[in-house]
Design a protein around this motif. Structure first.
Motif, PDB file in Angstrom:
ATOM      1  N   LEU A 168       0.871  -1.170   0.000  1.00 12.49           N
ATOM      2  CA  LEU A 168       0.000   0.000   0.000  1.00 12.49           C
ATOM      3  C   LEU A 168       0.912   1.225   0.000  1.00 12.49           C
ATOM      4  CD1 LEU A 168      -2.855   1.176   0.207  1.00 12.49           C
ATOM      5  CD2 LEU A 168      -2.711   0.919   2.698  1.00 12.49           C
ATOM      6  N   THR A 169       0.934   1.942  -1.124  1.00 18.46           N
ATOM      7  CA  THR A 169       1.878   3.042  -1.288  1.00 18.46           C
ATOM      8  C   THR A 169       1.148   4.351  -1.546  1.00 18.46           C
ATOM      9  OG1 THR A 169       2.146   2.827  -3.681  1.00 18.46           O
ATOM     10  CG2 THR A 169       3.515   1.415  -2.304  1.00 18.46           C
ATOM     11  N   LYS A 176      -2.506   6.319   3.911  1.00 14.90           N
ATOM     12  CA  LYS A 176      -2.239   4.877   3.811  1.00 14.90           C
ATOM     13  C   LYS A 176      -2.498   4.166   5.138  1.00 14.90           C
ATOM     14  CE  LYS A 176       2.032   5.733   2.680  1.00 14.90           C
ATOM     15  NZ  LYS A 176       1.935   7.211   2.657  1.00 14.90           N
ATOM     16  N   ASP A 248       4.252  -1.369   8.798  1.00 19.37           N
ATOM     17  CA  ASP A 248       4.100   0.042   8.446  1.00 19.37           C
ATOM     18  C   ASP A 248       5.477   0.708   8.369  1.00 19.37           C
ATOM     19  OD1 ASP A 248       2.875   2.387   7.823  1.00 19.37           O
ATOM     20  OD2 ASP A 248       1.937   2.724   9.774  1.00 19.37           O
ATOM     21  N   ILE A 289       3.288  -1.148   4.101  1.00 15.65           N
ATOM     22  CA  ILE A 289       2.808   0.233   3.951  1.00 15.65           C
ATOM     23  C   ILE A 289       4.009   1.169   3.964  1.00 15.65           C
ATOM     24  CG2 ILE A 289       1.275   2.006   4.866  1.00 15.65           C
ATOM     25  CD1 ILE A 289      -0.100  -0.174   6.508  1.00 15.65           C
ATOM     26  N   GLN A 311      -1.738   1.991  -5.050  1.00 11.31           N
ATOM     27  CA  GLN A 311      -1.220   3.338  -4.808  1.00 11.31           C
ATOM     28  C   GLN A 311      -2.392   4.265  -4.529  1.00 11.31           C
ATOM     29  OE1 GLN A 311       1.466   4.967  -7.757  1.00 11.31           O
ATOM     30  NE2 GLN A 311       1.022   7.070  -7.123  1.00 11.31           N
ATOM     31  N   LEU A 312      -2.397   4.862  -3.351  1.00  5.00           N
ATOM     32  CA  LEU A 312      -3.487   5.749  -2.968  1.00  5.00           C
ATOM     33  C   LEU A 312      -3.347   7.103  -3.644  1.00  5.00           C
ATOM     34  CD1 LEU A 312      -4.420   5.416   0.812  1.00  5.00           C
ATOM     35  CD2 LEU A 312      -5.479   4.379  -1.181  1.00  5.00           C
TER      36      LEU A 312
END
Length: 459
Positions: A168-169, A176, A248, A289, A311-312
């Motif tokens: 999760l980037t 994130k 994280d 993350i 990718q957020l």
């Protein structure tokens, strides 16, 4: 663990220490703390002075700290109760409950008349499928703005497609960790083991392995398994049990001053672990993350369901307006432009909204003609990411900052003396850091990054 359960557990701990149950005011302080209220709000709700509430809170934190043998405060009370419930300390809580059996009838915290002792049927039903969790390092869920689509995507990857490794980037402040906390809260009961660990600047694998091995070992003792067994390799635990493990700040595994995703020498063992998690058959999921991801992860195509990357991006206008309202800004004609300018980044919006609010709250006066404000706290956040860049990446960022519009590879080559192969590698690395945007063959950076790069790098 819901609010009533946390209050029940706190009441039992206080009773064990003092011989007295929580009174109405003590229960109000703990309840308000769990609901993220300030002492001032709790005092107002209970119609007493703020100083009195602070005094009661201080007494409670001292009692809990002495009884649990660790520092308990208003800021970590919730996480302490959750960890206590989900660790070996649960045995302590159950032992304390025997006091109530001796007394015949238990008095539970005020306004909780329907609560039941832990040895009754409702508690037994939840213990049938034992869930082992170490979420002491997971942040509390703060304000969660609309990420329904991303939440559904991650849930589907994990529960339906059984993805083994997920990254999760996104750029700093994009949300994130908040999204991951919401995800864990929703799906943790689907796993036998759930753990969250935050990697610091010196994230050797020994500490990570030790924490996980301890979690598995403690649960085996609780389940009456032999205690003289040697710890298994981590991958074996992930094969033998269904686990959800969150790491994280994974960017701390990688070198500063190098292209994205290059492991520090002391962190190379993580590469082996990640490859095992991807390649070997098991029933668990590891989520990473951070601002960067391992290079081996970025090389995998999305059709491979065992490994995924999300990718957020920034929030939409409606969520952005909600952030501005929460920060005390009134609606204005310039609100939508402000959200676009800061790309719907929750942290960036909160930072600039706080500055505007403190200076009078008028967006139109403070942000005319596309001016970009960079509050000091926002500069600090951006500095953390920019300090990781290689010299070549800094040169490319400076070139993009000078360009008024998106620029293609040919134009970048014409405007610099960087060899083509180095330029391409730098662009790839910046893209993996989520610092540049690409549309077709053209590259650009956001207005915020352009402004910061102009100041920081002399763009």
């Amino acid at each position: 663990m819901n609010l009533k359960e946390m209050l029940n557990l706190a009441d039992r701990i206080v009773f064990e220490k003092t011989g007295q149950h929580l009174d109405d005011l003590q229960a109000a302080v703990l309840r308000g703390t769990l609901q993220r209220e300030t002492y001032k709000q709790i005092a107002k709700d209970f119609d007493c002075s703020e100083s009195r509430i602070r005094e009661i809170g201080s007494e409670l934190w001292q009692i809990l700290s002495e009884e649990l043998g660790e520092d308990v405060s208003k800021s970590n009370f919730r996480s302490t109760m959750e960890r206590l419930q989900n660790s070996n300390a649960l045995n302590f809580a159950n032992n304390v409950s025997s006091i109530f059996n001796i007394c015949g009838q238990a008095r539970y915290p005020p306004e909780l008349p329907n609560s039941q002792p832990p040895n009754q049927e409702t508690s037994n039903s939840t213990q049938t499928n034992t869930l082992h969790q170490d979420l002491s390092e997971m942040p509390e869920l703060g304000d969660f703005y609309d990420r329904t689509s991303s939440l559904d995507t991650l849930t589907n990857w994990i529960l339906q497609q059984n993805s083994r490794l997920i990254t999760l980037t996104g750029i700093s402040g994009i949300g994130k960790t908040t999204l991951a906390v919401q995800l864990v809260q929703q799906i943790k009961h689907e796993f036998e083991y759930t753990a969250w660990y935050t990697l610091d600047e010196f994230p050797t694998i020994d500490k990570f392995q030790s924490n996980l091995t301890q979690l598995f070992s403690n649960s085996q003792k609780q389940d009456s398994s032999p205690t003289n067994q040697k710890p298994l390799p981590l991958i074996k635990y992930l094969q033998n049990h269904r686990c959800l493990i969150i790491l994280d700040d994974v960017h701390n595994l990688f070198c500063s001053g190098e292209f994205a995703g290059k492991y520090k020498p002391e962190c190379e063992e993580y590469r082996t672990l990640f490859k095992q998690i991807e390649k070997l058959s098991h029933q668990s999921c590891l989520m990473l993350i951070g601002w960067e991801q391992p290079r081996e992860v970025t090389q995998v195509k999305n059709q491979n369901t065992s490994i995924r990357t999300l990718q957020l991006k920034g929030l939409d206008i409606a969520a952005g307006r909600e952030i501005l309202r929460d920060c005390g800004l009134e609606e204005s004609d310039n609100s939508e432009a402000l959200i676009h300018r800061y790309q719907g980044n929750p942290l960036w919006l909160k930072s600039v909204a706080t500055l505007i609010q403190e200076l009078g709250g008028c967006v139109n006066q403070l942000l005319p003609n596309d001016i970009i404000l960079l509050p000091e706290d926002l500069k600090d956040v951006l500095q953390q990411q920019f300090s990781r860049l290689s010299e070549l990446e800094k040169q490319v960022i400076s070139l993009l900052a000078k360009a008024s519009d998106a620029i293609n590879l040919t134009q970048l080559l014409e405007n610099s003396q960087i060899p083509a192969s180095d330029l391409v590698n730098a662009l790839q690395s910046l893209s993996r850091r989520c610092l540049i945007e690409q549309q077709a063959n053209f590259y650009t950076i956001s207005p915020v990054l352009r402004q910061y790069a102009t100041i920081r790098l002399g763009g």
